[in-house]
Design an enzyme around this catalytic site. Structure first.
Site, PDB file in Angstrom:
ATOM      1  N   ASP A  39      -0.843   8.937  15.334  1.00 14.03           N
ATOM      2  CA  ASP A  39      -1.509   8.791  14.058  1.00 14.03           C
ATOM      3  C   ASP A  39      -2.336   7.263  14.491  1.00 14.03           C
ATOM      4  O   ASP A  39      -2.414   6.444  13.519  1.00 14.03           O
ATOM      5  CB  ASP A  39      -0.419   8.421  13.190  1.00 14.03           C
ATOM      6  CG  ASP A  39      -0.916   8.392  11.918  1.00 14.03           C
ATOM      7  OD1 ASP A  39      -2.068   9.078  11.487  1.00 14.03           O
ATOM      8  OD2 ASP A  39      -0.322   8.161  10.901  1.00 14.03           O
ATOM      9  N   GLY A  62       0.626  -1.024  -0.018  1.00  9.90           N
ATOM     10  CA  GLY A  62      -0.076   0.000  -0.111  1.00  9.90           C
ATOM     11  C   GLY A  62       0.798   1.364   0.085  1.00  9.90           C
ATOM     12  O   GLY A  62       2.043   1.295   0.315  1.00  9.90           O
ATOM     13  N   HIS A  63       0.341   2.249  -0.345  1.00  2.07           N
ATOM     14  CA  HIS A  63       0.724   3.694  -0.501  1.00  2.07           C
ATOM     15  C   HIS A  63       0.160   4.369   0.669  1.00  2.07           C
ATOM     16  O   HIS A  63      -1.131   4.476   0.535  1.00  2.07           O
ATOM     17  CB  HIS A  63       0.797   4.439  -1.857  1.00  2.07           C
ATOM     18  CG  HIS A  63       1.415   3.577  -2.839  1.00  2.07           C
ATOM     19  ND1 HIS A  63       2.525   3.670  -3.142  1.00  2.07           N
ATOM     20  CD2 HIS A  63       0.630   2.876  -3.635  1.00  2.07           C
ATOM     21  CE1 HIS A  63       2.794   3.022  -4.199  1.00  2.07           C
ATOM     22  NE2 HIS A  63       1.474   2.414  -4.429  1.00  2.07           N
ATOM     23  N   GLY A  64       0.827   5.199   1.558  1.00  6.21           N
ATOM     24  CA  GLY A  64       0.456   6.201   2.338  1.00  6.21           C
ATOM     25  C   GLY A  64       0.861   7.492   1.918  1.00  6.21           C
ATOM     26  O   GLY A  64       1.410   7.770   0.952  1.00  6.21           O
ATOM     27  N   ASN A  65       0.432   8.466   2.644  1.00  6.22           N
ATOM     28  CA  ASN A  65       1.127   9.895   2.768  1.00  6.22           C
ATOM     29  C   ASN A  65       2.443   9.922   2.692  1.00  6.22           C
ATOM     30  O   ASN A  65       3.109  10.721   2.090  1.00  6.22           O
ATOM     31  CB  ASN A  65       0.258  10.844   3.803  1.00  6.22           C
ATOM     32  CG  ASN A  65      -0.569  11.750   3.045  1.00  6.22           C
ATOM     33  OD1 ASN A  65      -0.014  12.547   2.258  1.00  6.22           O
ATOM     34  ND2 ASN A  65      -1.629  11.872   3.527  1.00  6.22           N
ATOM     35  N   GLY A  66       3.071   9.074   3.799  1.00 10.58           N
ATOM     36  CA  GLY A  66       4.661   9.172   4.107  1.00 10.58           C
ATOM     37  C   GLY A  66       5.457   8.521   3.132  1.00 10.58           C
ATOM     38  O   GLY A  66       6.406   8.927   2.824  1.00 10.58           O
ATOM     39  N   GLY A  67       4.712   7.229   2.662  1.00 16.11           N
ATOM     40  CA  GLY A  67       5.752   6.494   1.954  1.00 16.11           C
ATOM     41  C   GLY A  67       5.163   5.233   1.326  1.00 16.11           C
ATOM     42  O   GLY A  67       3.713   5.149   1.086  1.00 16.11           O
ATOM     43  N   THR A  68       5.635   4.149   0.697  1.00 19.16           N
ATOM     44  CA  THR A  68       5.011   3.060   0.237  1.00 19.16           C
ATOM     45  C   THR A  68       5.697   1.969   1.140  1.00 19.16           C
ATOM     46  O   THR A  68       6.766   1.664   1.549  1.00 19.16           O
ATOM     47  CB  THR A  68       5.615   2.762  -0.975  1.00 19.16           C
ATOM     48  OG1 THR A  68       5.478   3.942  -1.916  1.00 19.16           O
ATOM     49  CG2 THR A  68       5.165   1.500  -1.874  1.00 19.16           C
ATOM     50  N   VAL A  69       4.619   0.951   1.293  1.00 19.62           N
ATOM     51  CA  VAL A  69       4.881  -0.185   2.254  1.00 19.62           C
ATOM     52  C   VAL A  69       5.097  -1.624   1.145  1.00 19.62           C
ATOM     53  O   VAL A  69       4.244  -1.699   0.326  1.00 19.62           O
ATOM     54  CB  VAL A  69       3.822  -0.611   3.241  1.00 19.62           C
ATOM     55  CG1 VAL A  69       4.240  -1.775   4.209  1.00 19.62           C
ATOM     56  CG2 VAL A  69       3.719   0.745   3.917  1.00 19.62           C
TER      57      VAL A  69
HETATM   58  P1  ATP Z   1      -0.525   7.289   6.192  1.00 24.26           P
HETATM   59  O1  ATP Z   1       0.585   7.103   5.626  1.00 24.26           O
HETATM   60  O2  ATP Z   1      -1.393   8.532   6.078  1.00 24.26           O
HETATM   61  O3  ATP Z   1      -0.174   6.819   7.586  1.00 24.26           O
HETATM   62  P2  ATP Z   1      -1.365   4.551   5.538  1.00 24.26           P
HETATM   63  O4  ATP Z   1      -1.344   4.198   7.023  1.00 24.26           O
HETATM   64  O5  ATP Z   1      -2.827   4.022   4.905  1.00 24.26           O
HETATM   65  O6  ATP Z   1      -1.737   6.040   5.743  1.00 24.26           O
HETATM   66  P3  ATP Z   1       1.106   3.476   5.132  1.00 24.26           P
HETATM   67  O7  ATP Z   1       1.513   3.355   6.478  1.00 24.26           O
HETATM   68  O8  ATP Z   1       1.989   3.681   4.056  1.00 24.26           O
HETATM   69  O9  ATP Z   1      -0.234   4.330   4.816  1.00 24.26           O
HETATM   70  O10 ATP Z   1       0.703   1.945   5.022  1.00 24.26           O
HETATM   71  C1  ATP Z   1       0.164   1.263   3.671  1.00 24.26           C
HETATM   72  C2  ATP Z   1      -0.682   0.180   3.700  1.00 24.26           C
HETATM   73  O11 ATP Z   1       0.375  -0.746   3.853  1.00 24.26           O
HETATM   74  C3  ATP Z   1      -1.536   0.046   4.872  1.00 24.26           C
HETATM   75  O12 ATP Z   1      -2.824   0.698   4.594  1.00 24.26           O
HETATM   76  C4  ATP Z   1      -1.581  -1.447   5.220  1.00 24.26           C
HETATM   77  O13 ATP Z   1      -2.475  -1.944   4.649  1.00 24.26           O
HETATM   78  C5  ATP Z   1      -0.044  -1.923   4.578  1.00 24.26           C
HETATM   79  N1  ATP Z   1       0.642  -2.095   5.756  1.00 24.26           N
HETATM   80  C6  ATP Z   1       1.619  -1.248   6.540  1.00 24.26           C
HETATM   81  N2  ATP Z   1       2.160  -2.187   7.312  1.00 24.26           N
HETATM   82  C7  ATP Z   1       2.120  -3.237   7.294  1.00 24.26           C
HETATM   83  C8  ATP Z   1       2.480  -4.408   7.810  1.00 24.26           C
HETATM   84  N3  ATP Z   1       3.360  -4.476   8.783  1.00 24.26           N
HETATM   85  N4  ATP Z   1       1.736  -5.789   7.237  1.00 24.26           N
HETATM   86  C9  ATP Z   1       1.230  -5.777   6.305  1.00 24.26           C
HETATM   87  N5  ATP Z   1       0.626  -4.768   5.813  1.00 24.26           N
HETATM   88  C10 ATP Z   1       0.992  -3.473   6.121  1.00 24.26           C
END
Ligand code: ATP
Ligand code: MG
Length: 351
Positions: free
Chosen positions: A283, A173-180
């Site tokens: 958060d 997934g992508h969030g505001n801060g980065g990509t996971v």
């Molecule tokens: P923001 O950046 O505003 O906090 P967010 O939480 O949706 O938003 P990220 O923290 O970058 O963005 O996470 C992106 C997505 O990755 C999440 O919505 C989640 O579904 C997935 N994710 C994050 N960490 C894990 C993890 N440890 N295991 C599995 N999925 C994860």
């Protein structure tokens, strides 16, 4: 006047500092330090580790003039403690009294058997360990201190997470801060979640972030995501954590109340644990509550590094629907602000 400007540190620089480490229910151990003002928080934890090998100490306390306990868990707080202590020493000297040692009270966590549940070794110093070891008086087993610093070095060399050992697979997934990313860690054979954040910041700030992240190695709760390590490559930081195969709660809308109730208990336990370490989450929202097929619920993305939070905030776009009003209006953030976000999150997830 000069003393006032420089603080008591400089006046006391050549003094030998005696730190009395209080052992719960069984007296104390005195530790003589020859480099008091240069002493780092980590040094004190290392020595407490020698005195109390059975416990994982993440912080310690000292008493102020009213007998209130003040927690120390960073170099900044160490400085404040030493500055306070040296001012009391000054007073004792002026009054012709005996100089009392600096008493500290270790705060123990869980026994070692329960730590490192993921079996990974981690880099705990992020290359910032240039100071010399503290001098230890005879009252401490000095060979065991040598042994421990040797072990620490080994951990630094072996356990470091680095880009070469990681194979990136899917994007989670992508969030505001980065990509996971879901990723494979070759040496350990573990699946990880790696969050990659682009940060255009100075090397100094990078170092600051790495040292602020150190507390994550000490977080040990089944309601908090496991942390394996972090590293910078050029202008991006990779933060490696436990992979949660159920993803985050934001994709599970309309959760039945009896399930949500259990999730709420886990989330509150996770938050209570963080607050006990004096960490505010900052958060709280469904996408930062992760679940796995073992039925566990864990919190991630909490604001342990002020510098990281600030650096991300610079590139942050959009609004956060979960933010407490006092935060939106720029007032002081507290535990209650985390609680607000918790309430909004659960309202949203409700059936
Ligand atoms: P923001 O950046 O505003 O906090 P967010 O939480 O949706 O938003 P990220 O923290 O970058 O963005 O996470 C992106 C997505 O990755 C999440 O919505 C989640 O579904 C997935 N994710 C994050 N960490 C894990 C993890 N440890 N295991 C599995 N999925 C994860
Ligand atoms: Mg997140």
């Amino acid at each position: 006047m000069l003393w006032l400007a420089l603080g008591p540190f400089h006046a006391m620089e050549n003094q030998v500092l005696v730190i009395r480490i209080k052992i719960p229910n069984s007296g104390a151990v005195d530790w003589t330090v020859h480099s008091g003002p240069q002493l780092l928080f980590r040094d004190v934890l290392d020595v407490i580790g020698q005195v109390l090998p059975e416990a994982t100490t993440t912080a310690f306390e000292y008493e102020d003039e009213d007998g209130d306990r003040i927690t120390v868990r960073s170099d900044e707080e160490m400085k404040a403690m030493l500055s306070y202590y040296y001012s009391t020493v000054m007073e004792q000297q002026v009054n012709g009294q005996l100089i009392e040692p600096l008493q500290i009270f270790p705060r123990a966590c869980k026994p070692p058997g329960e730590r490192n549940i993921h079996g990974l070794k981690v880099n705990t110093r992020a290359g910032s360990s240039q100071h010399s070891s503290p001098a230890v008086s005879d009252s401490l087993p000095s060979n065991s201190l040598k042994k421990s610093s040797a072990e620490l070095k080994k951990i630094l060399a072996n356990g470091q997470m680095n880009e070469q050992d990681i194979r990136y697979r899917d994007t989670l997934g992508h969030g505001n801060g980065g990509t996971v990313y879901k990723a494979y860690h070759v040496p350990s054979g573990k699946i990880l979640a790696v969050k990659v954040i682009l940060l255009d910041i100075t090397l100094e700030l990078q170092k600051q972030i790495m040292s602020e992240l150190e507390i994550l190695y000490k977080c040990d709760s089944s309601y908090i995501i496991g942390f394996y390590g972090a590293f910078f490559v050029e202008n991006r930081i990779s933060i490696c954590t436990e992979f949660m195969d159920g993803g985050s709660l934001d994709v599970y809308r309309k959760i039945p109340e009896h399930v949500l109730g259990r999730i709420a208990v886990a989330v509150v336990k996770g938050l209570t644990y963080l607050w006990s370490l004096k960490i505010l989450h900052r958060d709280v929202k469904p996408s930062n509550m992760l679940v796995n097929t073992r039925g566990q619920v864990k919190l991630c993305d909490f604001g342990v590094s002020t510098q990281l939070v600030n650096s991300i905030a610079k590139t942050y776009v959009g609004t956060n629907a979960y933010m407490a009003p006092e935060r939106i209006s720029g007032e002081q953030y507290g535990i209650h602000s985390d609680v607000w976000s918790l309430g909004i999150s659960f309202m949203e997830e409700q059936m």
